[in-house]
Design an enzyme around this catalytic site. Sequence first.
Site, mmCIF file in Angstrom:
data_model
loop_
_atom_site.group_PDB
_atom_site.id
_atom_site.type_symbol
_atom_site.label_atom_id
_atom_site.label_comp_id
_atom_site.label_asym_id
_atom_site.label_seq_id
_atom_site.Cartn_x
_atom_site.Cartn_y
_atom_site.Cartn_z
ATOM 1 N N LYS A 98 5.570 75.491 4.335
ATOM 2 C CA LYS A 98 5.298 75.303 5.762
ATOM 3 C C LYS A 98 4.510 74.019 5.985
ATOM 4 O O LYS A 98 4.850 73.195 6.839
ATOM 5 C CB LYS A 98 4.488 76.505 6.261
ATOM 6 C CG LYS A 98 4.182 76.498 7.741
ATOM 7 C CD LYS A 98 3.077 77.496 8.110
ATOM 8 C CE LYS A 98 3.372 78.914 7.684
ATOM 9 N NZ LYS A 98 2.434 79.888 8.293
ATOM 10 N N LYS B 160 -4.268 80.196 0.563
ATOM 11 C CA LYS B 160 -4.519 81.340 1.456
ATOM 12 C C LYS B 160 -5.619 82.186 0.835
ATOM 13 O O LYS B 160 -5.787 82.185 -0.388
ATOM 14 C CB LYS B 160 -3.249 82.193 1.588
ATOM 15 C CG LYS B 160 -3.236 83.083 2.812
ATOM 16 C CD LYS B 160 -2.720 82.338 4.015
ATOM 17 C CE LYS B 160 -2.770 83.162 5.270
ATOM 18 N NZ LYS B 160 -2.046 82.484 6.359
ATOM 19 N N LYS C 221 -4.639 74.224 2.023
ATOM 20 C CA LYS C 221 -4.871 74.522 3.445
ATOM 21 C C LYS C 221 -4.169 75.823 3.771
ATOM 22 O O LYS C 221 -2.995 76.013 3.429
ATOM 23 C CB LYS C 221 -4.269 73.393 4.313
ATOM 24 C CG LYS C 221 -4.477 73.614 5.802
ATOM 25 C CD LYS C 221 -5.860 73.192 6.252
ATOM 26 C CE LYS C 221 -6.259 73.740 7.616
ATOM 27 N NZ LYS C 221 -6.929 75.061 7.553
ATOM 28 N N GLY D 295 -8.168 80.711 10.210
ATOM 29 C CA GLY D 295 -7.980 82.128 10.529
ATOM 30 C C GLY D 295 -6.600 82.643 10.183
ATOM 31 O O GLY D 295 -5.690 81.888 9.833
ATOM 32 N N ASP D 296 -6.458 83.939 10.247
ATOM 33 C CA ASP D 296 -5.179 84.652 10.126
ATOM 34 C C ASP D 296 -5.480 86.056 10.677
ATOM 35 O O ASP D 296 -6.434 86.211 11.454
ATOM 36 C CB ASP D 296 -4.697 84.683 8.657
ATOM 37 C CG ASP D 296 -3.228 85.110 8.514
ATOM 38 O OD1 ASP D 296 -2.342 84.278 8.721
ATOM 39 O OD2 ASP D 296 -2.976 86.299 8.227
ATOM 40 N N GLN E 234 2.923 79.083 2.584
ATOM 41 C CA GLN E 234 2.129 78.040 3.244
ATOM 42 C C GLN E 234 2.418 76.668 2.644
ATOM 43 O O GLN E 234 2.427 75.658 3.355
ATOM 44 C CB GLN E 234 0.637 78.383 3.078
ATOM 45 C CG GLN E 234 -0.287 77.636 4.031
ATOM 46 C CD GLN E 234 -0.367 78.281 5.403
ATOM 47 O OE1 GLN E 234 -0.498 79.480 5.528
ATOM 48 N NE2 GLN E 234 -0.286 77.480 6.449
ATOM 49 N N ASN F 209 -3.669 86.946 18.306
ATOM 50 C CA ASN F 209 -3.664 85.519 18.665
ATOM 51 C C ASN F 209 -2.253 84.964 18.856
ATOM 52 O O ASN F 209 -1.945 84.353 19.886
ATOM 53 C CB ASN F 209 -4.419 84.721 17.593
ATOM 54 C CG ASN F 209 -4.294 83.229 17.808
ATOM 55 O OD1 ASN F 209 -3.372 82.587 17.313
ATOM 56 N ND2 ASN F 209 -5.185 82.660 18.598
ATOM 57 N N THR G 162 -0.181 78.332 17.427
ATOM 58 C CA THR G 162 0.897 79.040 16.724
ATOM 59 C C THR G 162 1.891 79.612 17.726
ATOM 60 O O THR G 162 3.113 79.434 17.597
ATOM 61 C CB THR G 162 0.320 80.136 15.811
ATOM 62 O OG1 THR G 162 -0.735 79.582 15.033
ATOM 63 C CG2 THR G 162 1.391 80.702 14.904
HETATM 64 P P1 NDP Z 1 -4.402 88.938 14.849
HETATM 65 O O1 NDP Z 1 -5.348 89.636 13.954
HETATM 66 O O2 NDP Z 1 -4.929 88.144 15.993
HETATM 67 O O3 NDP Z 1 -3.332 89.972 15.444
HETATM 68 C C1 NDP Z 1 -2.542 90.736 14.598
HETATM 69 C C2 NDP Z 1 -1.647 91.630 15.445
HETATM 70 O O4 NDP Z 1 -0.681 92.237 14.589
HETATM 71 C C3 NDP Z 1 -2.410 92.782 16.098
HETATM 72 O O5 NDP Z 1 -1.775 93.148 17.284
HETATM 73 C C4 NDP Z 1 -2.281 93.884 15.043
HETATM 74 O O6 NDP Z 1 -2.396 95.202 15.563
HETATM 75 C C5 NDP Z 1 -0.880 93.646 14.530
HETATM 76 N N1 NDP Z 1 -0.771 94.079 13.132
HETATM 77 C C6 NDP Z 1 -1.475 93.606 12.078
HETATM 78 N N2 NDP Z 1 -1.142 94.257 10.957
HETATM 79 C C7 NDP Z 1 -0.221 95.161 11.307
HETATM 80 C C8 NDP Z 1 0.504 96.124 10.606
HETATM 81 N N3 NDP Z 1 0.335 96.298 9.278
HETATM 82 N N4 NDP Z 1 1.421 96.873 11.292
HETATM 83 C C9 NDP Z 1 1.585 96.706 12.623
HETATM 84 N N5 NDP Z 1 0.902 95.805 13.359
HETATM 85 C C10 NDP Z 1 0.022 95.038 12.702
HETATM 86 O O7 NDP Z 1 -3.513 88.015 13.877
HETATM 87 P P2 NDP Z 1 -2.625 86.736 14.235
HETATM 88 O O8 NDP Z 1 -2.022 86.885 15.578
HETATM 89 O O9 NDP Z 1 -3.426 85.530 13.920
HETATM 90 O O10 NDP Z 1 -1.483 86.832 13.108
HETATM 91 C C11 NDP Z 1 -0.257 87.524 13.329
HETATM 92 C C12 NDP Z 1 0.763 87.032 12.337
HETATM 93 O O11 NDP Z 1 0.966 85.621 12.514
HETATM 94 C C13 NDP Z 1 0.408 87.186 10.864
HETATM 95 O O12 NDP Z 1 1.580 87.428 10.120
HETATM 96 C C14 NDP Z 1 -0.154 85.826 10.486
HETATM 97 O O13 NDP Z 1 -0.037 85.576 9.104
HETATM 98 C C15 NDP Z 1 0.774 84.935 11.284
HETATM 99 N N6 NDP Z 1 0.289 83.578 11.577
HETATM 100 C C16 NDP Z 1 -0.918 83.372 12.162
HETATM 101 C C17 NDP Z 1 -1.316 82.090 12.452
HETATM 102 C C18 NDP Z 1 -2.580 81.792 13.170
HETATM 103 O O14 NDP Z 1 -2.830 80.622 13.442
HETATM 104 N N7 NDP Z 1 -3.398 82.768 13.514
HETATM 105 C C19 NDP Z 1 -0.494 80.929 12.082
HETATM 106 C C20 NDP Z 1 0.811 81.270 11.541
HETATM 107 C C21 NDP Z 1 1.150 82.560 11.286
HETATM 108 P P3 NDP Z 1 -3.761 96.045 15.335
HETATM 109 O O15 NDP Z 1 -4.760 95.383 16.217
HETATM 110 O O16 NDP Z 1 -3.407 97.432 15.733
HETATM 111 O O17 NDP Z 1 -4.110 95.920 13.879
HETATM 112 O O1 2IT Z 2 -0.220 81.263 8.377
HETATM 113 C C1 2IT Z 2 -0.749 80.238 8.863
HETATM 114 O O2 2IT Z 2 -0.133 79.166 8.939
HETATM 115 C C2 2IT Z 2 -2.120 80.338 9.363
HETATM 116 N N1 2IT Z 2 -2.699 81.423 9.355
HETATM 117 C C3 2IT Z 2 -2.821 79.112 9.856
HETATM 118 C C4 2IT Z 2 -3.388 78.335 8.709
HETATM 119 C C5 2IT Z 2 -4.292 77.180 9.082
HETATM 120 O O3 2IT Z 2 -4.833 76.604 8.134
HETATM 121 O O4 2IT Z 2 -4.447 76.853 10.260
#
Ligand code: NDP
Ligand code: 2IT
Length: 450
Positions: free
Chosen positions: A120, A132, A96, A171-172, A117, A246, A215
């Site tokens: 976690k 992943k 997952k 998603g991620d 993961q 997100n 998240t």
């Molecule tokens: P999104 O794609 O929705 O948003 C990513 C954000 O981070 C954007 O604002 C983006 O800016 C910025 N960003 C991405 N890459 C870079 C970079 N190399 N340098 C600077 N800014 C960057 O992703 P999420 O919000 O889903 O994910 C954000 C983080 O949270 C990640 O590390 C992800 O692994 C983690 N995460 C996500 C989960 C989820 O459920 N979605 C769960 C747990 C963890 P820009 O638009 O300019 O690229």
């Molecule tokens: O990093 C993470 O925990 C996620 N991007 C969410 C993974 C998931 O299966 O919901």
Amino acid sequence: MSDYELKEMSLEKISSLVKNRDPDQTEFRQAVHEVMEHVIPFVKDHKRYQRSGLLERLVEPERMVMFRVPWEDDEGNYRVNRGFRVQFNSALGPYKGGLRFHPSVNLSIIKFLAFEQTFKNSLTGLPLGGGKGGSDFNPRGKSDAEIMRFCQSFMNELFRYVSSDTDVPAGDIGVGEREVGYLFGQYKRLTAEFTGVLTGKGLAYGGSKVRMQATGFGLLYFLREMMKQKEESLEGKRVIISGSGNVAQFACQKAINLGANVISMSDSDGYIVDENGITEKKLKWIKELKNDRNGRISEYAKEFGCEFSEGKPWGITCDVALPCATQNEIEEDDAGELVKNGVSYVAEGANMPCTDAAVKAFYEAGVVYAPGKASNAGGVAVSGLEMTQNAKRLSWSYDDVDEKLVEIMQTIHKKCTDHGMEDGRINYMKGANIAGFIKVADAMIAQGHV
Ligand code: NDP
Ligand code: 2IT
């Protein structure tokens, strides 16, 4: 394990094993080092886990798939990207974990994310293995039709390796509800099955309430527990959040609801500082900017008359820092700046946003720090709840899921305190690593040397 092997077992040994195999995988090696730093001393104290090959198996993925993703852009050009799925550990359940679409994606990044993961998912208490995937595809500037064609092509290959009982992606970065929808549609077409093969689906076709918020909300529920330990609350605290995707959006929303003053958000171009605070109304504007208009955070500064600067936000004075963008975005110098300016709490919404040196700097300065594998587990936890609802073919109410999310984050916090107590304070990284390890290791031992 023989006395000889036990004596030989060390952080250096496991690190060099990983390094010799994959010298260029710096992010993966970093993640292994961070976990093993705590797991190895624990194993040395606990005979039950002194099993030949256990740690070696823990740092080697069960399976990795890499594939070509050909697609056609709107001008009729044929383009090719690389797709990945790393199925790291299935001791606790089906693999997952999310899918990341970002130009920086490579095998090292996907392996580090799948490894993290695994621990976690163990902490959530739900029956979820660790995996992943993703692609080096850059969604920036692509049309909706291009995104759909890319997702369909990606699933044309991935569908062979996933199902609701084997591996359940979500998603991620770069993959949200729209992409999950296109991936799901193609899976259904290829298999003629309507099953919960992906999570983070739209509410109309099997998604769970609160998954979108999970998240960010979970991060704040965890932070609230951290603050309770110190008899503090978020009321009136200055909070800075990196990212505006997100995780950042819903972290901001819950922080505002809990009375915090959120003064900064960012994207990969730079950050805004709004000394008047980001209100619910301004956040709604940010959501439209980012989710509907593909805009840049710099536009916020023009709209609301505040400062935009290039670079990272860590020089801003704050009580709480919530890195919610990407890995290694807080380096040692950034941590030093935050400490100098009086930060009290750092909780990770992103995966591994703080380098090892940054984490150590926070710990030495007495900053209360939570690693993502604990504090951002709310997303995958609600994904686990989405799988349960899909399997039962029913749908729980918003309040029911939110309540379960609060409980799960409280339980993860308790596991960190149970296993992370050190010199009269909680080392959350240690607690999360050990608690995560115990459950995975117990299941691996029970299932034999496979
Ligand atoms: P999104 O794609 O929705 O948003 C990513 C954000 O981070 C954007 O604002 C983006 O800016 C910025 N960003 C991405 N890459 C870079 C970079 N190399 N340098 C600077 N800014 C960057 O992703 P999420 O919000 O889903 O994910 C954000 C983080 O949270 C990640 O590390 C992800 O692994 C983690 N995460 C996500 C989960 C989820 O459920 N979605 C769960 C747990 C963890 P820009 O638009 O300019 O690229
Ligand atoms: O990093 C993470 O925990 C996620 N991007 C969410 C993974 C998931 O299966 O919901």
